[in-house]
Design a protein around this motif. Structure first.
Motif, PDB file in Angstrom:
ATOM      1  N   ALA A  93      -3.663   2.072   0.761  1.00 34.25           N
ATOM      2  CA  ALA A  93      -3.839   0.836  -0.013  1.00 34.25           C
ATOM      3  C   ALA A  93      -2.498   0.292  -0.498  1.00 34.25           C
ATOM      4  CB  ALA A  93      -4.768   1.091  -1.198  1.00 34.25           C
ATOM      5  N   ASP A  94      -1.677   1.154  -1.101  1.00 29.23           N
ATOM      6  CA  ASP A  94      -0.397   0.698  -1.676  1.00 29.23           C
ATOM      7  C   ASP A  94       0.567   0.240  -0.584  1.00 29.23           C
ATOM      8  OD1 ASP A  94      -1.388   1.326  -4.147  1.00 29.23           O
ATOM      9  OD2 ASP A  94      -0.280   3.226  -4.337  1.00 29.23           O
ATOM     10  N   SER A  95       0.566   0.918   0.562  1.00 24.96           N
ATOM     11  CA  SER A  95       1.531   0.536   1.613  1.00 24.96           C
ATOM     12  C   SER A  95       1.060  -0.720   2.338  1.00 24.96           C
ATOM     13  CB  SER A  95       1.726   1.683   2.603  1.00 24.96           C
ATOM     14  OG  SER A  95       0.502   2.068   3.188  1.00 24.96           O
ATOM     15  N   THR A  96      -0.237  -0.789   2.663  1.00 25.48           N
ATOM     16  CA  THR A  96      -0.701  -1.932   3.466  1.00 25.48           C
ATOM     17  C   THR A  96      -0.842  -3.204   2.632  1.00 25.48           C
ATOM     18  OG1 THR A  96      -3.034  -1.299   3.167  1.00 25.48           O
ATOM     19  CG2 THR A  96      -1.904  -0.485   5.159  1.00 25.48           C
ATOM     20  N   ARG A  97      -0.943  -3.076   1.301  1.00 30.19           N
ATOM     21  CA  ARG A  97      -1.020  -4.299   0.473  1.00 30.19           C
ATOM     22  C   ARG A  97       0.253  -5.134   0.687  1.00 30.19           C
ATOM     23  NH1 ARG A  97      -1.502  -2.152  -4.070  1.00 30.19           N
ATOM     24  NH2 ARG A  97       0.299  -2.841  -5.263  1.00 30.19           N
ATOM     25  N   PHE A  98       1.399  -4.481   0.705  1.00 30.00           N
ATOM     26  CA  PHE A  98       2.680  -5.184   0.941  1.00 30.00           C
ATOM     27  C   PHE A  98       2.677  -5.776   2.353  1.00 30.00           C
ATOM     28  CE2 PHE A  98       7.137  -5.823  -0.262  1.00 30.00           C
ATOM     29  CZ  PHE A  98       7.691  -6.165   0.966  1.00 30.00           C
ATOM     30  N   TYR A  99       2.228  -4.968   3.324  1.00 33.02           N
ATOM     31  CA  TYR A  99       2.231  -5.359   4.743  1.00 33.02           C
ATOM     32  C   TYR A  99       1.303  -6.560   4.969  1.00 33.02           C
ATOM     33  CZ  TYR A  99       2.892  -3.751   9.663  1.00 33.02           C
ATOM     34  OH  TYR A  99       3.226  -3.611  11.002  1.00 33.02           O
ATOM     35  N   MET A 100       0.174  -6.565   4.257  1.00 30.92           N
ATOM     36  CA  MET A 100      -0.765  -7.698   4.372  1.00 30.92           C
ATOM     37  C   MET A 100      -0.172  -8.965   3.770  1.00 30.92           C
ATOM     38  SD  MET A 100      -4.534  -6.082   3.638  1.00 30.92           S
ATOM     39  CE  MET A 100      -5.198  -4.728   4.629  1.00 30.92           C
ATOM     40  N   GLU A 101       0.548  -8.806   2.656  1.00 27.84           N
ATOM     41  CA  GLU A 101       1.193  -9.974   2.041  1.00 27.84           C
ATOM     42  C   GLU A 101       2.194 -10.581   3.002  1.00 27.84           C
ATOM     43  OE1 GLU A 101       0.828  -8.388  -2.607  1.00 27.84           O
ATOM     44  OE2 GLU A 101       2.813  -8.513  -1.606  1.00 27.84           O
ATOM     45  N   PHE A 102       2.945  -9.717   3.722  1.00 31.57           N
ATOM     46  CA  PHE A 102       3.913 -10.215   4.715  1.00 31.57           C
ATOM     47  C   PHE A 102       3.187 -10.986   5.809  1.00 31.57           C
ATOM     48  CE2 PHE A 102       7.156 -10.476   7.866  1.00 31.57           C
ATOM     49  CZ  PHE A 102       6.542 -10.141   9.079  1.00 31.57           C
ATOM     50  N   HIS A 103       2.112 -10.413   6.346  1.00 30.14           N
ATOM     51  CA  HIS A 103       1.419 -11.058   7.474  1.00 30.14           C
ATOM     52  C   HIS A 103       0.786 -12.376   7.044  1.00 30.14           C
ATOM     53  CE1 HIS A 103       1.866  -7.120   9.441  1.00 30.14           C
ATOM     54  NE2 HIS A 103       1.685  -7.768  10.566  1.00 30.14           N
ATOM     55  N   ASP A 104       0.334 -12.426   5.796  1.00 34.06           N
ATOM     56  CA  ASP A 104      -0.252 -13.683   5.298  1.00 34.06           C
ATOM     57  C   ASP A 104       0.840 -14.745   5.179  1.00 34.06           C
ATOM     58  OD1 ASP A 104      -1.539 -14.843   2.133  1.00 34.06           O
ATOM     59  OD2 ASP A 104      -1.869 -15.621   4.152  1.00 34.06           O
ATOM     60  N   GLU A 105       1.948 -14.357   4.525  1.00 33.52           N
ATOM     61  CA  GLU A 105       3.017 -15.330   4.256  1.00 33.52           C
ATOM     62  C   GLU A 105       3.689 -15.830   5.536  1.00 33.52           C
ATOM     63  OE1 GLU A 105       6.052 -13.811   1.646  1.00 33.52           O
ATOM     64  OE2 GLU A 105       7.397 -15.511   2.044  1.00 33.52           O
ATOM     65  N   TYR A 106       3.944 -14.904   6.483  1.00 36.09           N
ATOM     66  CA  TYR A 106       4.748 -15.286   7.664  1.00 36.09           C
ATOM     67  C   TYR A 106       3.888 -15.753   8.836  1.00 36.09           C
ATOM     68  CZ  TYR A 106       9.150 -13.431   5.788  1.00 36.09           C
ATOM     69  OH  TYR A 106      10.281 -13.225   5.027  1.00 36.09           O
ATOM     70  N   GLN A 107       2.670 -15.231   8.925  1.00 36.10           N
ATOM     71  CA  GLN A 107       1.898 -15.504  10.150  1.00 36.10           C
ATOM     72  C   GLN A 107       0.457 -15.911   9.853  1.00 36.10           C
ATOM     73  OE1 GLN A 107       2.603 -11.741  12.157  1.00 36.10           O
ATOM     74  NE2 GLN A 107       4.646 -12.331  12.814  1.00 36.10           N
TER      75      GLN A 107
END
Ligand code: RIB
Ligand code: CA
Length: 316
Positions: free
Chosen positions: A219-233
């Motif tokens: 949860a803690d690691s993918t929350r950051f990763y999901m924010e990146f994918h939302d913002e960039y792609q």
């Protein structure tokens, strides 16, 4: 059937860490060593992350070997915007109590592959600097490695680092060129298939039904990763490239493949790091890569979620 003996060369990295967890939750594979390389974060940081994730998963018996902290030719290109400054997003794992082995990653790869001829499966889920260096130091590993699985490239899919290039390949295109032309039996898992394998907020909610340090880490690691994918792609969720690549070592039927004459652009133009294929084989060359170009995403995601659930239930 005895488990496949695998070595992982890696730049953890959020999706790299998920690939470790999938390997540790899969009886079909036996993870015998991790070699770390620069990429998502520096080599010292990828090494720390590898040790910490193994400790989280109660697998500190698996040795970690630090490798190259710079590409063969290009300048370093880290990706804190994608994986965070630590490389593991918002996850905050304790300082590892174990240390990396003294041997250089490239020497460990050479020694292990040569002393176990046709036994070792090599999974490459970071920039290919360590493996290229090992090949240059000891070309015989090309004839002694059992098989190689590489997460990299974007053949008919947009790049995720430049318009044409995927990150691992763009960071060290010269290393990728050495690997692609090594004659090793390589299966390539490009963005063409990984971008169909999205770990979604609903997938995460399913895992969070289990209270475990494993599900907290995911949860803690993918929350950051999901924010990146939302913002960039504008993607709802995150692309888990590395676990898909690992899954193909023991469940190849998840994907469909084409044997292609493929190459990577090492010229200094806009195409640098682009992986491309001569689909019609105009030059009548022998195909050098088996490329995954079709995928059954839900079959993979179900495997990943089931294995994460079983690992989380074991580790409280
Ligand atoms: O392009 C995706 C790849 O680059 C993944 O392996 C990710 O971890 C980064 O290394
Ligand atoms: Ca990676």
């Amino acid at each position: 059937m005895s488990p496949k003996r695998i070595l992982i060369d890696t730049d953890p990295g959020i999706d790299d860490a998920l690939a470790f967890l999938l390997a540790l939750a899969s009886p079909e594979v036996s993870l015998e060593g991790i070699t770390t390389v620069h990429g998502n974060v520096s080599a010292p940081q990828t090494t720390r992350n590898a040790l910490s994730v193994l400790e989280l998963a109660r697998a500190s018996q698996i040795p970690v070997y630090q490798g190259c902290d710079l590409p063969l030719v290009k300048e370093s290109l880290l990706s804190p915007e994608t994986h965070g400054d630590s490389g593991l997003g918002y996850a905050n794992l304790p300082e590892p109590t174990t240390k990396a082995q003294a041997q250089h990653a490239s020497d460990f790869l050479i020694e292990t592959i040569l002393s176990n001829p046709n036994e070792m499966t090599l999974l490459c889920i970071g920039p290919l600097t360590n493996v290229a260096l090992a090949l240059r130091k000891e070309p015989r590993i090309a004839q002694n490695v059992k098989e190689v699985f590489v997460m990299g490239g974007a053949l008919f899919h947009p790049g995720n680092t430049t318009a044409q290039a995927e990150y691992n390949t763009y960071v060290d295109p010269h290393a990728a060129h050495i690997i692609y032309h090594s004659g090793m039996p390589i299966t390539l898992t490009p963005l063409d298939v990984t971008y169909q394998c999205i770990f979604t907020p609903d997938d995460l909610k399913r895992l969070q039904k289990i209270d475990s340090p494993i599900t907290k880490f995911i949860a803690d690691s993918t929350r950051f990763y999901m924010e990146f994918h939302d913002e960039y792609q504008r993607i709802e969720g995150c692309v888990i490239n590395d676990p898909l690549t690992l899954a193909l070592t023991f469940m190849p039927e998840i994907c469909d493949y084409q044997n292609l004459v493929a190459d990577v652009d090492v010229s200094s133009g806009v195409g640098l790091g682009n992986t491309f294929a001569d689909v019609y084989n105009y030059d009548k060359k022998t195909p050098n890569l088996r490329v995954a170009l079709g995928v059954r995403p839900r079959q993979f995601m179900e495997l990943f979620l089931e294995r994460m659930e079983s690992l989380a239930q074991k580790i409280s």
